[in-house]
Design a protein around this motif. Structure first.
Motif, mmCIF file in Angstrom:
data_model
loop_
_atom_site.group_PDB
_atom_site.id
_atom_site.type_symbol
_atom_site.label_atom_id
_atom_site.label_comp_id
_atom_site.label_asym_id
_atom_site.label_seq_id
_atom_site.Cartn_x
_atom_site.Cartn_y
_atom_site.Cartn_z
ATOM 1 N N ALA A 183 10.646 -1.524 -15.388
ATOM 2 C CA ALA A 183 11.948 -1.109 -15.921
ATOM 3 C C ALA A 183 12.921 -2.281 -15.942
ATOM 4 C CB ALA A 183 12.514 0.045 -15.090
ATOM 5 N N ALA A 184 12.979 -3.035 -14.863
ATOM 6 C CA ALA A 184 13.917 -4.152 -14.776
ATOM 7 C C ALA A 184 13.570 -5.260 -15.766
ATOM 8 C CB ALA A 184 13.931 -4.715 -13.350
ATOM 9 N N LYS A 185 12.304 -5.550 -15.910
ATOM 10 C CA LYS A 185 11.902 -6.651 -16.788
ATOM 11 C C LYS A 185 11.918 -6.256 -18.257
ATOM 12 C CE LYS A 185 9.330 -8.739 -13.061
ATOM 13 N NZ LYS A 185 10.068 -9.942 -12.825
ATOM 14 N N PRO B 297 0.800 -1.234 0.000
ATOM 15 C CA PRO B 297 0.000 0.000 0.000
ATOM 16 C C PRO B 297 0.832 1.284 0.000
ATOM 17 C CG PRO B 297 -0.106 -1.094 2.135
ATOM 18 C CD PRO B 297 0.600 -2.034 1.199
ATOM 19 N N ASP B 298 2.066 1.219 0.458
ATOM 20 C CA ASP B 298 2.879 2.435 0.540
ATOM 21 C C ASP B 298 3.682 2.741 -0.715
ATOM 22 O OD1 ASP B 298 1.976 2.842 3.143
ATOM 23 O OD2 ASP B 298 3.578 1.597 3.974
ATOM 24 N N ASP B 299 3.869 1.739 -1.587
ATOM 25 C CA ASP B 299 4.728 1.997 -2.746
ATOM 26 C C ASP B 299 4.373 1.169 -3.984
ATOM 27 O OD1 ASP B 299 5.625 -0.539 -2.029
ATOM 28 O OD2 ASP B 299 7.745 -0.042 -2.258
ATOM 29 N N ALA B 300 3.107 0.805 -4.146
ATOM 30 C CA ALA B 300 2.714 -0.054 -5.264
ATOM 31 C C ALA B 300 3.102 0.539 -6.619
ATOM 32 C CB ALA B 300 1.215 -0.344 -5.222
ATOM 33 N N ALA B 301 2.822 1.812 -6.832
ATOM 34 C CA ALA B 301 3.118 2.429 -8.132
ATOM 35 C C ALA B 301 4.615 2.446 -8.400
ATOM 36 C CB ALA B 301 2.549 3.844 -8.187
ATOM 37 N N GLU B 302 5.379 2.817 -7.403
ATOM 38 C CA GLU B 302 6.835 2.871 -7.570
ATOM 39 C C GLU B 302 7.410 1.464 -7.772
ATOM 40 O OE1 GLU B 302 5.225 4.225 -4.915
ATOM 41 O OE2 GLU B 302 5.322 6.350 -5.446
ATOM 42 N N TYR B 303 6.886 0.504 -7.018
ATOM 43 C CA TYR B 303 7.346 -0.876 -7.157
ATOM 44 C C TYR B 303 7.067 -1.393 -8.569
ATOM 45 C CZ TYR B 303 7.989 -5.838 -6.277
ATOM 46 O OH TYR B 303 8.410 -7.136 -6.334
ATOM 47 N N LEU B 304 5.860 -1.137 -9.060
ATOM 48 C CA LEU B 304 5.520 -1.571 -10.419
ATOM 49 C C LEU B 304 6.440 -0.901 -11.438
ATOM 50 C CD1 LEU B 304 3.749 -3.162 -12.371
ATOM 51 C CD2 LEU B 304 2.187 -1.204 -12.388
ATOM 52 N N VAL C 19 13.927 -4.202 -19.759
ATOM 53 C CA VAL C 19 15.276 -4.079 -20.306
ATOM 54 C C VAL C 19 15.734 -5.388 -20.935
ATOM 55 C CG1 VAL C 19 16.663 -4.631 -18.250
ATOM 56 C CG2 VAL C 19 17.503 -2.965 -19.906
ATOM 57 N N LYS C 20 15.214 -6.507 -20.449
ATOM 58 C CA LYS C 20 15.552 -7.814 -21.035
ATOM 59 C C LYS C 20 15.108 -7.908 -22.477
ATOM 60 C CE LYS C 20 15.247 -10.259 -16.641
ATOM 61 N NZ LYS C 20 14.519 -11.263 -15.867
ATOM 62 N N PHE C 21 13.989 -7.271 -22.806
ATOM 63 C CA PHE C 21 13.441 -7.348 -24.149
ATOM 64 C C PHE C 21 13.770 -6.142 -25.003
ATOM 65 C CE2 PHE C 21 10.767 -10.050 -21.535
ATOM 66 C CZ PHE C 21 10.784 -11.222 -22.268
ATOM 67 N N LEU C 22 13.911 -4.989 -24.364
ATOM 68 C CA LEU C 22 14.088 -3.746 -25.110
ATOM 69 C C LEU C 22 15.498 -3.179 -25.026
ATOM 70 C CD1 LEU C 22 10.782 -1.982 -23.997
ATOM 71 C CD2 LEU C 22 11.193 -3.298 -26.089
ATOM 72 N N GLY C 23 16.284 -3.688 -24.096
ATOM 73 C CA GLY C 23 17.590 -3.078 -23.874
ATOM 74 C C GLY C 23 17.392 -1.644 -23.412
ATOM 75 N N ASP C 24 18.124 -0.749 -23.993
ATOM 76 C CA ASP C 24 17.963 0.667 -23.643
ATOM 77 C C ASP C 24 16.961 1.368 -24.555
ATOM 78 O OD1 ASP C 24 19.754 0.538 -21.555
ATOM 79 O OD2 ASP C 24 21.471 1.017 -22.823
ATOM 80 N N LYS C 25 16.348 0.620 -25.475
ATOM 81 C CA LYS C 25 15.394 1.193 -26.424
ATOM 82 C C LYS C 25 13.975 1.072 -25.857
ATOM 83 C CE LYS C 25 18.323 -0.532 -30.028
ATOM 84 N NZ LYS C 25 18.508 -1.588 -30.964
ATOM 85 N N ARG C 26 13.521 2.087 -25.163
ATOM 86 C CA ARG C 26 12.195 2.045 -24.537
ATOM 87 C C ARG C 26 11.237 2.994 -25.240
ATOM 88 N NH1 ARG C 26 14.249 2.357 -18.433
ATOM 89 N NH2 ARG C 26 15.716 0.665 -18.593
ATOM 90 N N SER C 27 11.137 2.899 -26.516
ATOM 91 C CA SER C 27 10.212 3.777 -27.236
ATOM 92 C C SER C 27 9.076 2.992 -27.843
ATOM 93 C CB SER C 27 10.935 4.540 -28.325
ATOM 94 O OG SER C 27 11.624 3.664 -29.198
#
Length: 112
Positions: A100-102, A88-95, A104-112
């Motif tokens: 971001a972490a997951k 309840p205190d950090d759901a949005a930030e945790y998501l 990067v496995k598929f997109l690398g640094d290309k997040r567009s």
């Protein structure tokens, strides 16, 4: 818009937590049932896809892709509520961190 979504999700999470608390469910039971609710909603999305494809001869063409979209939205909402109930205190930030972490496995640094 993201903040508005999380405000609504937090309100839903508090409502469900209060309801379960009134029923005497402890935190672990509440979280368990909320995760099972995700599975239930996923099943309904699957059922809608089967209905679109008409693969159940007994039911035929029983759903539309619009039904599938609505069921997938239910899965997402239920998942967000589950996360908000557990964090309840950090759901949005945790998501955000998990995405971001997951991704990067598929997109690398290309997040567009």
């Amino acid at each position: 818009m993201d903040g508005h979504i999380w405000d609504t999700i937090a309100h839903l999470a508090r409502r469900f937590t209060a309801h379960d608390g009134e029923r005497g469910l402890d935190q672990a039971e509440q979280w368990t049932l909320q995760v099972l609710k995700i599975a239930e909603e996923t099943g309904e999305a699957s059922q809608a896809v089967i209905g679109v494809r008409g693969t159940n001869p007994r039911k035929g063409d029983s759903h539309t892709w619009q039904d599938v979209h609505a069921e997938v939205a239910d899965v997402v909402i239920t998942g967000l509520v589950a996360l908000a109930r557990m964090r309840p205190d950090d759901a949005a930030e945790y998501l955000h961190r998990q995405l971001a972490a997951k991704s990067v496995k598929f997109l690398g640094d290309k997040r567009s």
